[in-house]
Design a protein around this motif. Structure first.
Motif, mmCIF file in Angstrom:
data_model
loop_
_atom_site.group_PDB
_atom_site.id
_atom_site.type_symbol
_atom_site.label_atom_id
_atom_site.label_comp_id
_atom_site.label_asym_id
_atom_site.label_seq_id
_atom_site.Cartn_x
_atom_site.Cartn_y
_atom_site.Cartn_z
ATOM 1 N N THR A 405 29.281 101.800 35.332
ATOM 2 C CA THR A 405 29.037 100.498 34.716
ATOM 3 C C THR A 405 28.122 99.694 35.633
ATOM 4 O O THR A 405 27.910 100.060 36.793
ATOM 5 C CB THR A 405 30.348 99.717 34.489
ATOM 6 O OG1 THR A 405 31.023 99.583 35.744
ATOM 7 C CG2 THR A 405 31.250 100.435 33.494
ATOM 8 N N VAL A 406 27.585 98.599 35.096
ATOM 9 C CA VAL A 406 26.767 97.696 35.900
ATOM 10 C C VAL A 406 27.290 96.284 35.705
ATOM 11 O O VAL A 406 27.653 95.874 34.596
ATOM 12 C CB VAL A 406 25.268 97.801 35.525
ATOM 13 C CG1 VAL A 406 25.028 97.370 34.081
ATOM 14 C CG2 VAL A 406 24.418 96.995 36.487
ATOM 15 N N GLU A 407 27.356 95.520 36.807
ATOM 16 C CA GLU A 407 27.867 94.145 36.766
ATOM 17 C C GLU A 407 26.762 93.186 37.199
ATOM 18 O O GLU A 407 25.911 93.526 38.018
ATOM 19 C CB GLU A 407 29.082 94.001 37.697
ATOM 20 C CG GLU A 407 30.263 94.850 37.289
ATOM 21 C CD GLU A 407 31.429 94.727 38.267
ATOM 22 O OE1 GLU A 407 31.238 94.103 39.335
ATOM 23 O OE2 GLU A 407 32.512 95.270 37.981
ATOM 24 N N GLY A 408 26.799 91.979 36.620
ATOM 25 C CA GLY A 408 25.830 90.953 36.996
ATOM 26 C C GLY A 408 24.788 90.672 35.935
ATOM 27 O O GLY A 408 23.948 89.781 36.124
ATOM 28 N N LEU A 409 24.800 91.437 34.828
ATOM 29 C CA LEU A 409 23.833 91.231 33.749
ATOM 30 C C LEU A 409 24.566 90.859 32.457
ATOM 31 O O LEU A 409 25.519 91.533 32.054
ATOM 32 C CB LEU A 409 23.011 92.507 33.512
ATOM 33 C CG LEU A 409 21.930 92.832 34.541
ATOM 34 C CD1 LEU A 409 21.291 94.170 34.203
ATOM 35 C CD2 LEU A 409 20.871 91.741 34.611
ATOM 36 N N ALA A 435 18.732 97.647 29.867
ATOM 37 C CA ALA A 435 17.903 96.709 29.099
ATOM 38 C C ALA A 435 18.662 95.416 28.816
ATOM 39 O O ALA A 435 19.877 95.449 28.564
ATOM 40 C CB ALA A 435 17.449 97.348 27.799
ATOM 41 N N VAL A 436 17.927 94.285 28.846
ATOM 42 C CA VAL A 436 18.530 92.967 28.634
ATOM 43 C C VAL A 436 17.557 92.109 27.825
ATOM 44 O O VAL A 436 16.332 92.197 27.991
ATOM 45 C CB VAL A 436 18.845 92.272 29.983
ATOM 46 C CG1 VAL A 436 19.471 90.894 29.739
ATOM 47 C CG2 VAL A 436 19.757 93.109 30.830
ATOM 48 N N ASP A 437 18.100 91.258 26.963
ATOM 49 C CA ASP A 437 17.298 90.278 26.238
ATOM 50 C C ASP A 437 16.741 89.272 27.252
ATOM 51 O O ASP A 437 17.510 88.658 28.002
ATOM 52 C CB ASP A 437 18.175 89.556 25.213
ATOM 53 C CG ASP A 437 17.371 88.670 24.264
ATOM 54 O OD1 ASP A 437 16.304 88.171 24.668
ATOM 55 O OD2 ASP A 437 17.822 88.479 23.132
ATOM 56 N N ALA A 444 13.562 85.575 37.517
ATOM 57 C CA ALA A 444 12.778 86.804 37.460
ATOM 58 C C ALA A 444 13.470 87.965 38.151
ATOM 59 O O ALA A 444 13.183 89.136 37.853
ATOM 60 C CB ALA A 444 11.399 86.566 38.079
ATOM 61 N N MET A 445 14.365 87.683 39.074
ATOM 62 C CA MET A 445 15.043 88.748 39.807
ATOM 63 C C MET A 445 16.538 88.445 39.852
ATOM 64 O O MET A 445 16.947 87.374 40.317
ATOM 65 C CB MET A 445 14.478 88.858 41.229
ATOM 66 C CG MET A 445 14.976 90.049 42.008
ATOM 67 S SD MET A 445 14.177 90.139 43.633
ATOM 68 C CE MET A 445 12.478 90.407 43.170
ATOM 69 N N THR A 446 17.307 89.380 39.342
ATOM 70 C CA THR A 446 18.757 89.196 39.267
ATOM 71 C C THR A 446 19.467 90.274 40.085
ATOM 72 O O THR A 446 19.170 91.466 39.946
ATOM 73 C CB THR A 446 19.247 89.287 37.808
ATOM 74 O OG1 THR A 446 18.525 88.331 37.015
ATOM 75 C CG2 THR A 446 20.737 89.019 37.707
ATOM 76 N N ASP A 447 20.381 89.846 40.963
ATOM 77 C CA ASP A 447 21.167 90.806 41.754
ATOM 78 C C ASP A 447 22.232 91.443 40.867
ATOM 79 O O ASP A 447 22.960 90.734 40.148
ATOM 80 C CB ASP A 447 21.839 90.106 42.933
ATOM 81 C CG ASP A 447 20.825 89.629 43.960
ATOM 82 O OD1 ASP A 447 19.769 90.284 44.087
ATOM 83 O OD2 ASP A 447 21.088 88.608 44.631
#
Length: 471
Positions: A405-409, A435-437, A444-447
């Protein structure tokens, strides 16, 4: 310059020339016949030697589950030490282990001299074992000397044959035991003695057998004097407060023979009766009465021999003892000196780091590689997509099912496998996209954090990364 202060060079230990007459130690006629001695330090050294030998011989036979407890499996590239399994990715532990060994060497040499050489070095341990068999078969020192000088006879033939056969047997056991740390012991012995082992096993078995036989049986002190680098650079670590085997010249000189009831002071003599027993029991053949010499391995054999003579002469023990150059000069030794404290602090720090790394060793590991060709892309649905390559390492002993899984998005889409099966020891490579809307992203940059969990929930690992968009 203050005349009361001596330059730094004057504080160093003076070099003494023990014997100006060169001796060819490689000549068999100049071989050293070590005399048997007994005493406190001999007993300590002997018991430590047997303990080390017992550990060496028994460790490969200790079971741990379905394998042996200690096994360095080079073919599978994993080292087993009881419950711990070390993989190539964890070999930084080996670097820390080497650093610990180096600083331990510096610390104990500065404090206690060549105590490693005298009590724990494999060369010394095996040499004393070989000498023990030599004494049992050929007799005491004088008998061995006479036997070597005597012409060949049945007595000489059978004793020499028995001795060398015992040496070769010990060497073979040593060789197979050493190989057992790298090849399963039960399979090794069965294959070796039934002729089913590989050519490599027979080669290394023969190599280590004859290496042990040559080193401990024939070369002995030559290894310590001429081939071991430790003997050469140890003097750099010595200072006037290093504990060494030392002879009290002020008490012992002038040396000379006398009767037990004679007063040495009336004869103008010191306590040394010049019996040369300290030389006869020395495994490297030096005379400790000539002062500190690099050949001395701090085994304490000469201390036991001299103390025994002192008791028989009704003198005080300690003519030869563990002491320091400063004490021999009439001063008082300093233990807490800066160099020793520095080595101790460095050793403690490295050990703490090693222990922390060992305790935090993860059974599973995940690494994230971003696509370097394109920071992000916009797919047909208008979503911002980032491409990653996940590398999953399973360091356990069995196949594992993992969920990713991925967290933070917010409201992301995972494109690719999200449940994978990784076999024991495998590095599984998994390309995926996230992928994200773009309207849900605030920068511009998300951890982000990739989370790996086993199906049973007992194992997990995290890896940080970043999601880049066009904002």
């Amino acid at each position: 310059m203050d005349p009361q202060k001596k330059p730094a060079a004057a504080q160093r230990i003076k070099v003494k020339t023990a014997d100006p007459t060169p001796v060819d130690r490689f000549n068999p006629r100049n071989r050293i016949y070590v005399r048997k001695t007994d005493g406190v330090w001999t007993q300590v050294r002997r018991r430590m030697g047997w303990i080390m030998m017992a550990l060496f011989l028994c460790l490969p036979w200790l079971p741990w589950g379905e394998r042996q407890a200690v096994l360095f499996d080079l073919a599978e590239r994993k080292f087993h030490v009881f419950a711990l399994t070390v993989w190539p990715q964890d070999l930084i532990l080996l670097a820390f282990l080497f650093m610990m060994a180096a600083f331990a060497l510096f610390f104990f040499t500065t404090f206690l001299g060549r105590v490693w050489c005298g009590y724990m070095c494999p060369q010394s341990v095996w040499t004393f074992i070989f000498i023990w068999f030599e004494e049992r078969i050929e007799g005491a020192r004088n008998k061995r000397m006479k036997l070597d000088q005597a012409p060949w006879s049945w007595n000489k033939v059978w004793r020499k044959t028995a001795k060398h056969s015992a040496w070769l047997l010990i060497s073979l056991i040593t060789s197979l035991t050493f190989i057992s740390f790298f090849y399963p012991a039960r399979e090794l012995y069965l294959d070796f003695f039934t002729g089913q082992a590989s050519a490599g096993i027979y080669f290394w078995g023969a190599f280590f057998t004859f290496a042990t036989y040559g080193n401990a049986g024939w070369m002995r002190e030559i290894m310590c004097l001429h081939m071991c680098p430790y003997a050469r650079f140890q003097s750099v670590m010595f200072d006037q407060d290093t504990y060494i085997v030392g002879y009290d010249g002020a008490r012992g000189e002038m040396r000379g023979p006398r009767g037990r009831k004679q007063d040495p002071k009336a004869l103008g003599l010191g306590d040394c009766i010049d019996c040369s027993l300290c030389v006869q029991v020395c495994p490297t053949g030096i005379d400790i009465r000539n002062g500190l010499q690099y050949e001395c391995i701090n085994c304490g054999a000469c201390i036991d021999a001299c103390d025994d003579v002192m008791v028989k002469m009704n003198y005080s023990k300690g003519l030869i003892s563990y002491t320091t150059e400063r004490q021999l000069a009439g001063g008082r030794s300093r233990v807490g000196r800066p160099k020793l404290v520095g080595y101790g602090l460095a050793l403690t720090g490295i050990f703490a780091a090693f222990l922390y790394m060992l305790m935090t060793l993860a059974p599973v590991q995940i690494d994230i590689l971003r696509d370097r060709n394109q920071l992000f892309r916009e797919n047909r649905d208008g979503l911002i997509e980032n491409v990653y390559t996940l590398k999953i390492l399973n360091k356990t002993e069995r196949t594992q099912q993992f969920i990713l899984t991925v967290e933070g998005l917010p409201e992301h889409h995972w494109l690719g496998q999200q449940q994978v099966q990784v076999t024991a020891g495998e590095i599984f490579t998994l390309p995926i996209s996230v992928a994200v809307d773009p309207y849900l992203l605030e920068q511009a940059m998300t951890d982000i954090v990739f989370v790996l969990k086993s199906e049973d929930g007992l194992l997990n690992a995290n890896a940080d990364s970043r999601f880049i968009s066009k904002i």
